[in-house]
Write a protein that holds these residues in place. Structure first.
Motif, PDB file in Angstrom:
ATOM      1  N   VAL A 110      11.961  10.322 -12.538  1.00  0.00           N
ATOM      2  CA  VAL A 110      11.812  10.845 -13.901  1.00  0.00           C
ATOM      3  C   VAL A 110      11.044  12.165 -13.876  1.00  0.00           C
ATOM      4  O   VAL A 110      11.431  13.135 -14.543  1.00  0.00           O
ATOM      5  CB  VAL A 110      11.130   9.813 -14.831  1.00  0.00           C
ATOM      6  N   LEU A 111       9.956  12.228 -13.104  1.00  0.00           N
ATOM      7  CA  LEU A 111       9.209  13.482 -12.987  1.00  0.00           C
ATOM      8  C   LEU A 111      10.112  14.599 -12.477  1.00  0.00           C
ATOM      9  O   LEU A 111      10.102  15.715 -13.020  1.00  0.00           O
ATOM     10  CB  LEU A 111       8.010  13.304 -12.055  1.00  0.00           C
ATOM     11  N   THR A 112      10.890  14.307 -11.458  1.00  0.00           N
ATOM     12  CA  THR A 112      11.815  15.300 -10.907  1.00  0.00           C
ATOM     13  C   THR A 112      12.799  15.785 -11.962  1.00  0.00           C
ATOM     14  O   THR A 112      12.984  16.994 -12.148  1.00  0.00           O
ATOM     15  CB  THR A 112      12.594  14.701  -9.710  1.00  0.00           C
ATOM     16  N   GLN A 113      13.411  14.854 -12.668  1.00  0.00           N
ATOM     17  CA  GLN A 113      14.416  15.227 -13.669  1.00  0.00           C
ATOM     18  C   GLN A 113      13.798  16.032 -14.812  1.00  0.00           C
ATOM     19  O   GLN A 113      14.374  17.023 -15.266  1.00  0.00           O
ATOM     20  CB  GLN A 113      15.106  13.977 -14.219  1.00  0.00           C
ATOM     21  N   LEU A 114      12.619  15.631 -15.267  1.00  0.00           N
ATOM     22  CA  LEU A 114      11.965  16.353 -16.359  1.00  0.00           C
ATOM     23  C   LEU A 114      11.596  17.773 -15.941  1.00  0.00           C
ATOM     24  O   LEU A 114      11.828  18.725 -16.699  1.00  0.00           O
ATOM     25  CB  LEU A 114      10.717  15.603 -16.827  1.00  0.00           C
ATOM     26  N   LEU A 126      20.154  12.903  -4.776  1.00  0.00           N
ATOM     27  CA  LEU A 126      19.578  13.488  -5.981  1.00  0.00           C
ATOM     28  C   LEU A 126      19.342  14.978  -5.788  1.00  0.00           C
ATOM     29  O   LEU A 126      19.716  15.793  -6.642  1.00  0.00           O
ATOM     30  CB  LEU A 126      18.265  12.778  -6.347  1.00  0.00           C
ATOM     31  N   ALA A 127      18.742  15.349  -4.672  1.00  0.00           N
ATOM     32  CA  ALA A 127      18.487  16.761  -4.381  1.00  0.00           C
ATOM     33  C   ALA A 127      19.806  17.545  -4.314  1.00  0.00           C
ATOM     34  O   ALA A 127      19.898  18.654  -4.859  1.00  0.00           O
ATOM     35  CB  ALA A 127      17.713  16.907  -3.081  1.00  0.00           C
ATOM     36  N   ASP A 128      20.802  16.962  -3.665  1.00  0.00           N
ATOM     37  CA  ASP A 128      22.112  17.628  -3.597  1.00  0.00           C
ATOM     38  C   ASP A 128      22.701  17.834  -4.983  1.00  0.00           C
ATOM     39  O   ASP A 128      23.236  18.897  -5.293  1.00  0.00           O
ATOM     40  CB  ASP A 128      23.094  16.816  -2.747  1.00  0.00           C
ATOM     41  N   SER A 129      22.607  16.816  -5.834  1.00  0.00           N
ATOM     42  CA  SER A 129      23.188  16.919  -7.177  1.00  0.00           C
ATOM     43  C   SER A 129      22.465  17.967  -8.017  1.00  0.00           C
ATOM     44  O   SER A 129      23.078  18.616  -8.870  1.00  0.00           O
ATOM     45  CB  SER A 129      23.176  15.565  -7.885  1.00  0.00           C
ATOM     46  N   LEU A 130      21.166  18.154  -7.783  1.00  0.00           N
ATOM     47  CA  LEU A 130      20.396  19.159  -8.522  1.00  0.00           C
ATOM     48  C   LEU A 130      20.406  20.517  -7.829  1.00  0.00           C
ATOM     49  O   LEU A 130      19.906  21.497  -8.373  1.00  0.00           O
ATOM     50  CB  LEU A 130      18.953  18.678  -8.700  1.00  0.00           C
ATOM     51  N   LYS A 131      20.930  20.552  -6.605  1.00  0.00           N
ATOM     52  CA  LYS A 131      20.972  21.762  -5.792  1.00  0.00           C
ATOM     53  C   LYS A 131      19.565  22.326  -5.553  1.00  0.00           C
ATOM     54  O   LYS A 131      19.292  23.507  -5.770  1.00  0.00           O
ATOM     55  CB  LYS A 131      21.889  22.811  -6.412  1.00  0.00           C
ATOM     56  N   ILE A 132      18.681  21.430  -5.094  1.00  0.00           N
ATOM     57  CA  ILE A 132      17.311  21.819  -4.770  1.00  0.00           C
ATOM     58  C   ILE A 132      17.004  21.381  -3.342  1.00  0.00           C
ATOM     59  O   ILE A 132      17.671  20.507  -2.796  1.00  0.00           O
ATOM     60  CB  ILE A 132      16.279  21.217  -5.754  1.00  0.00           C
TER      61      ILE A 132
END
Length: 151
Positions: A33-37, A69-75
Motif C-alpha cells: 500500500v505504501l508503494t502504491q500510494l 509489482l516493480a515491473d508493473s510500475l516500471k520502477i
C-alpha cells in the motif's frame, strides 16, 4: 485515502517530493500500500526486498510478487537473498537479530550505491504496539527513558 495521504505528506514530509526514496518492501499489505500510494502521488521510488529464505517456497513467492509489482510500475527493484539461519548460527545471535542486521546492511549499501535519500518502511499500529511490548519486555523502554531523563 489517496487524498488524505497526499495532504499528510505535503503537511509533514514536503521535502520527500524531490528526493529519491527506497521502500523496504516485504510483499505484505502495509509495504505494498505504501508503494502504491507513493507511486500514485508521483514520488521517485524504488523497492528493496530481502528474501531471508526462512519460509520455504513462501519466501520465493514473496520475492516474485515484489519483482512483478516493480515491473508493473516500471520502477527499480533490488533483491537480496540471505542464508539467515547460517548467518545467525555463525554469529551466535537470534534469527530475528540476524535478519535485522542483514536487512539494514543491505539497505545501507543500496542507499549509498544508488544515491537514495530516504529509506521508508511501512508499519501498521499493531506492528508498533508489538515493538513496544518487545522493547518493554527487554527493558529497552526504561533504559531509553532513564538515559533521556538524566540530561
Amino acid at each position: 485515502m489517496l487524498t488524505a495521504f497526499q495532504e499528510h505528506l505535503q503537511r509533514h514530509f514536503s521535502k520527500l517530493k524531490e528526493k529519491r526514496i527506497l521502500i523496504a518492501i516485504s510483499g505484505g499489505l502495509d509495504s505494498v500500500v505504501l508503494t502504491q500510494l507513493l507511486f500514485d502521488t508521483g514520488y521517485s521510488i524504488a523497492l528493496a526486498h530481502c528474501n531471508f529464505n526462512l519460509r520455504s517456497s513462501e519466501s520465493d513467492q514473496d520475492e516474485q510478487f515484489v519483482r512483478q509489482l516493480a515491473d508493473s510500475l516500471k520502477i527499480d527493484c533490488h533483491v537480496a537473498q540471505f542464508d539467515t539461519l547460517d548467518y545467525a548460527s555463525k554469529r551466535g545471535i537470534s534469527t530475528q537479530m540476524a535478519a535485522r542486521e542483514l536487512r539494514y546492511d543491505f539497505f545501507d549499501v543500496l542507499c549509498k550505491d544508488h544515491n537514495y535519500h530516504y529509506l521508508l518502511t511501512a508499519h501498521h499500529l499493531d506492528d508498533q504496539i508489538e515493538t513496544f511490548f518487545i522493547n518493554l519486555n527487554r527493558g529497552a523502554v526504561f533504559k531509553r527513558f532513564a538515559r533521556h531523563s538524566t540530561k
